[in-house]
Design an enzyme around this catalytic site. Sequence first.
Site, PDB file in Angstrom:
ATOM      1  N   ASN A 117       1.325  -2.456   5.469  1.00 36.94           N
ATOM      2  CA  ASN A 117       0.666  -1.162   5.648  1.00 36.94           C
ATOM      3  C   ASN A 117      -0.702  -1.089   4.978  1.00 36.94           C
ATOM      4  OD1 ASN A 117       0.630   1.986   5.868  1.00 36.94           O
ATOM      5  ND2 ASN A 117       0.427   1.536   3.678  1.00 36.94           N
ATOM      6  N   LYS A 159      -7.699  -4.766  13.336  1.00 32.22           N
ATOM      7  CA  LYS A 159      -6.489  -4.165  13.909  1.00 32.22           C
ATOM      8  C   LYS A 159      -6.132  -4.810  15.259  1.00 32.22           C
ATOM      9  CE  LYS A 159      -5.638  -1.246  10.589  1.00 32.22           C
ATOM     10  NZ  LYS A 159      -4.509  -1.481   9.677  1.00 32.22           N
ATOM     11  N   TYR A 201     -13.184  -2.934  11.219  1.00 29.90           N
ATOM     12  CA  TYR A 201     -11.825  -2.388  11.177  1.00 29.90           C
ATOM     13  C   TYR A 201     -11.100  -2.616  12.512  1.00 29.90           C
ATOM     14  CZ  TYR A 201      -8.236   1.299  10.484  1.00 29.90           C
ATOM     15  OH  TYR A 201      -7.057   2.011  10.368  1.00 29.90           O
ATOM     16  N   THR A 244      -2.616  -1.446  -5.943  1.00 33.38           N
ATOM     17  CA  THR A 244      -3.660  -2.354  -6.441  1.00 33.38           C
ATOM     18  C   THR A 244      -3.829  -2.243  -7.958  1.00 33.38           C
ATOM     19  OG1 THR A 244      -5.354  -0.693  -6.044  1.00 33.38           O
ATOM     20  CG2 THR A 244      -4.964  -2.276  -4.268  1.00 33.38           C
ATOM     21  N   GLY A 287       0.822  -1.222   0.000  1.00 32.33           N
ATOM     22  CA  GLY A 287       0.000   0.000   0.000  1.00 32.33           C
ATOM     23  C   GLY A 287       0.843   1.253   0.000  1.00 32.33           C
ATOM     24  N   SER A 289      -3.839   0.359  14.598  1.00 36.50           N
ATOM     25  CA  SER A 289      -4.491   1.664  14.749  1.00 36.50           C
ATOM     26  C   SER A 289      -4.782   1.866  16.229  1.00 36.50           C
ATOM     27  CB  SER A 289      -5.803   1.697  13.968  1.00 36.50           C
ATOM     28  OG  SER A 289      -6.567   2.818  14.377  1.00 36.50           O
ATOM     29  N   ALA A 296     -11.765  -4.875  14.791  1.00 38.88           N
ATOM     30  CA  ALA A 296     -11.494  -6.317  14.955  1.00 38.88           C
ATOM     31  C   ALA A 296     -10.236  -6.692  14.178  1.00 38.88           C
ATOM     32  CB  ALA A 296     -12.682  -7.136  14.465  1.00 38.88           C
TER      33      ALA A 296
HETATM   34  N1  LIG Z   1      -4.749   7.552   8.292  1.00 41.16           N
HETATM   35  C1  LIG Z   1      -4.915   7.297   9.580  1.00 41.16           C
HETATM   36  O1  LIG Z   1      -5.280   8.180  10.373  1.00 41.16           O
HETATM   37  C2  LIG Z   1      -4.627   5.924  10.122  1.00 41.16           C
HETATM   38  C3  LIG Z   1      -4.821   5.721  11.491  1.00 41.16           C
HETATM   39  C4  LIG Z   1      -4.547   4.472  12.015  1.00 41.16           C
HETATM   40  C5  LIG Z   1      -4.123   3.452  11.216  1.00 41.16           C
HETATM   41  N2  LIG Z   1      -3.954   3.654   9.883  1.00 41.16           N
HETATM   42  C6  LIG Z   1      -3.495   2.512   9.086  1.00 41.16           C
HETATM   43  O2  LIG Z   1      -2.350   2.875   8.352  1.00 41.16           O
HETATM   44  C7  LIG Z   1      -2.352   2.199   7.095  1.00 41.16           C
HETATM   45  C8  LIG Z   1      -2.260   3.209   5.952  1.00 41.16           C
HETATM   46  O3  LIG Z   1      -3.325   4.130   6.088  1.00 41.16           O
HETATM   47  P1  LIG Z   1      -3.489   5.386   5.091  1.00 41.16           P
HETATM   48  O4  LIG Z   1      -4.346   6.355   5.803  1.00 41.16           O
HETATM   49  O5  LIG Z   1      -2.180   5.795   4.574  1.00 41.16           O
HETATM   50  O6  LIG Z   1      -4.371   4.695   3.933  1.00 41.16           O
HETATM   51  P2  LIG Z   1      -4.752   5.234   2.478  1.00 41.16           P
HETATM   52  O7  LIG Z   1      -4.274   6.625   2.262  1.00 41.16           O
HETATM   53  O8  LIG Z   1      -6.226   4.959   2.330  1.00 41.16           O
HETATM   54  O9  LIG Z   1      -3.917   4.240   1.522  1.00 41.16           O
HETATM   55  C9  LIG Z   1      -4.198   2.863   1.567  1.00 41.16           C
HETATM   56  C10 LIG Z   1      -3.132   2.099   0.806  1.00 41.16           C
HETATM   57  O10 LIG Z   1      -3.474   0.713   0.856  1.00 41.16           O
HETATM   58  C11 LIG Z   1      -3.566   0.205  -0.462  1.00 41.16           C
HETATM   59  N3  LIG Z   1      -4.596  -0.825  -0.560  1.00 41.16           N
HETATM   60  C12 LIG Z   1      -5.930  -0.700  -0.381  1.00 41.16           C
HETATM   61  N4  LIG Z   1      -6.546  -1.880  -0.573  1.00 41.16           N
HETATM   62  C13 LIG Z   1      -5.573  -2.768  -0.897  1.00 41.16           C
HETATM   63  C14 LIG Z   1      -5.565  -4.149  -1.242  1.00 41.16           C
HETATM   64  N5  LIG Z   1      -6.672  -4.867  -1.274  1.00 41.16           N
HETATM   65  N6  LIG Z   1      -4.377  -4.732  -1.541  1.00 41.16           N
HETATM   66  C15 LIG Z   1      -3.239  -4.031  -1.515  1.00 41.16           C
HETATM   67  N7  LIG Z   1      -3.173  -2.724  -1.205  1.00 41.16           N
HETATM   68  C16 LIG Z   1      -4.342  -2.096  -0.899  1.00 41.16           C
HETATM   69  C17 LIG Z   1      -3.896   1.392  -1.329  1.00 41.16           C
HETATM   70  O11 LIG Z   1      -3.488   1.123  -2.665  1.00 41.16           O
HETATM   71  P3  LIG Z   1      -4.235   1.795  -3.939  1.00 41.16           P
HETATM   72  O12 LIG Z   1      -3.843   3.240  -3.944  1.00 41.16           O
HETATM   73  O13 LIG Z   1      -3.705   1.040  -5.109  1.00 41.16           O
HETATM   74  O14 LIG Z   1      -5.701   1.607  -3.700  1.00 41.16           O
HETATM   75  C18 LIG Z   1      -3.072   2.493  -0.665  1.00 41.16           C
HETATM   76  O15 LIG Z   1      -1.735   2.431  -1.114  1.00 41.16           O
HETATM   77  C19 LIG Z   1      -3.620   1.358   7.062  1.00 41.16           C
HETATM   78  O16 LIG Z   1      -3.340   0.044   7.493  1.00 41.16           O
HETATM   79  C20 LIG Z   1      -4.514   2.051   8.069  1.00 41.16           C
HETATM   80  O17 LIG Z   1      -5.471   1.182   8.618  1.00 41.16           O
HETATM   81  C21 LIG Z   1      -4.210   4.877   9.317  1.00 41.16           C
END
Ligand SMILES: NC(=O)c1ccc[n+]([C@@H]2O[C@H](COP(=O)([O-])OP(=O)(O)OC[C@H]3O[C@@H](n4cnc5c(N)ncnc54)[C@H](OP(=O)(O)O)[C@@H]3O)[C@@H](O)[C@H]2O)c1
Length: 252
Positions: free
Chosen positions: A94, A163, A159, A45, A20, A146, A161
């Site tokens: 990630n 994490k 979500y 993806t 990701g 998270s 569950a």
């Molecule tokens: N943002 C927050 O505040 C926050 C807080 C706590 C935890 N997190 C965790 O941190 C991580 C990154 O979050 P983010 O906010 O940076 O997310 P994001 O901006 O929504 O980006 C998600 C990434 O995951 C990829 N992805 C989505 N579905 C996928 C799949 N089926 N197979 C492979 N890759 C996939 C996406 O690729 P594409 O671009 O190709 O779709 C993108 O690169 C996640 O695990 C999230 O749960 C985030």
Amino acid sequence: MTVEADKPADDGRKLALVTGATRGIGAAIAQRLAGDGHRVIGTATSDQGAAQISEALADEGEGLVMRVEDEASVADAYRQIEDRYGMPLVIVNNAGVTRDNLLLRMKSEDWQTVVQTNLSSMYLVIKPALRNMMKARWGRIINLSSVVARMGNPGQSNYVASKAGIEGFTRSLAQEIASRGITVNAVAPGFIETDMTAQLEPDQVRQMRERIPAGRLGSVEDIAHAVSFLASDGAGYVTGETLQINGGLYMG
Ligand SMILES: NC(=O)c1ccc[n+]([C@@H]2O[C@H](COP(=O)([O-])OP(=O)(O)OC[C@H]3O[C@@H](n4cnc5c(N)ncnc54)[C@H](OP(=O)(O)O)[C@@H]3O)[C@@H](O)[C@H]2O)c1
């Protein structure tokens, strides 16, 4: 997308796989690990996303397609990585998705999508690389959790569950492979400015900011910095841990 054939295979850099990596936290982690001297494979993806990653990483690595919930897609990506570079010694799980709703209204597919993408992907992405890490007697596995894994969050039971599952999985795997020089840790971001949080209403964002003692949302670099530490040689005695990075939002 196939791995380009004109890049050097073995230049002494450790190979890091970041799932990701098109945007948000994953893109920042990929850049940071490249800056630390790793060769980085970032996943997307779509072919377009993979090309974008290759462009961003330039000579430090490249992008390829891997759908982390799909065993065949993971296997195909690993075939390309292994052919070209060998197997990764650093894995950052990630990639993650949300499909928020109250449980009463949640569709079965929204439960399945979130649990398979966020949690079952741990099995699919880590297992193929384990033997090689054991042989090398060195490895770093870092899983994105998270803050809500511990706080809970209404409307995110799927979500949360997934994490919370990641954190338990992290502790178990850490115990299985600690003696082989492989560490397994989780990083639990609080409220970070990315596309994922951009979906929230301005009022929700304001309310959340008011609850954060640091008085600001986190940046993607705040998370990348912690991952950089956990991937380093210096973090070799840290394992099974979940590092909370949330500006004081939750300290439990
Ligand atoms: N943002 C927050 O505040 C926050 C807080 C706590 C935890 N997190 C965790 O941190 C991580 C990154 O979050 P983010 O906010 O940076 O997310 P994001 O901006 O929504 O980006 C998600 C990434 O995951 C990829 N992805 C989505 N579905 C996928 C799949 N089926 N197979 C492979 N890759 C996939 C996406 O690729 P594409 O671009 O190709 O779709 C993108 O690169 C996640 O695990 C999230 O749960 C985030």
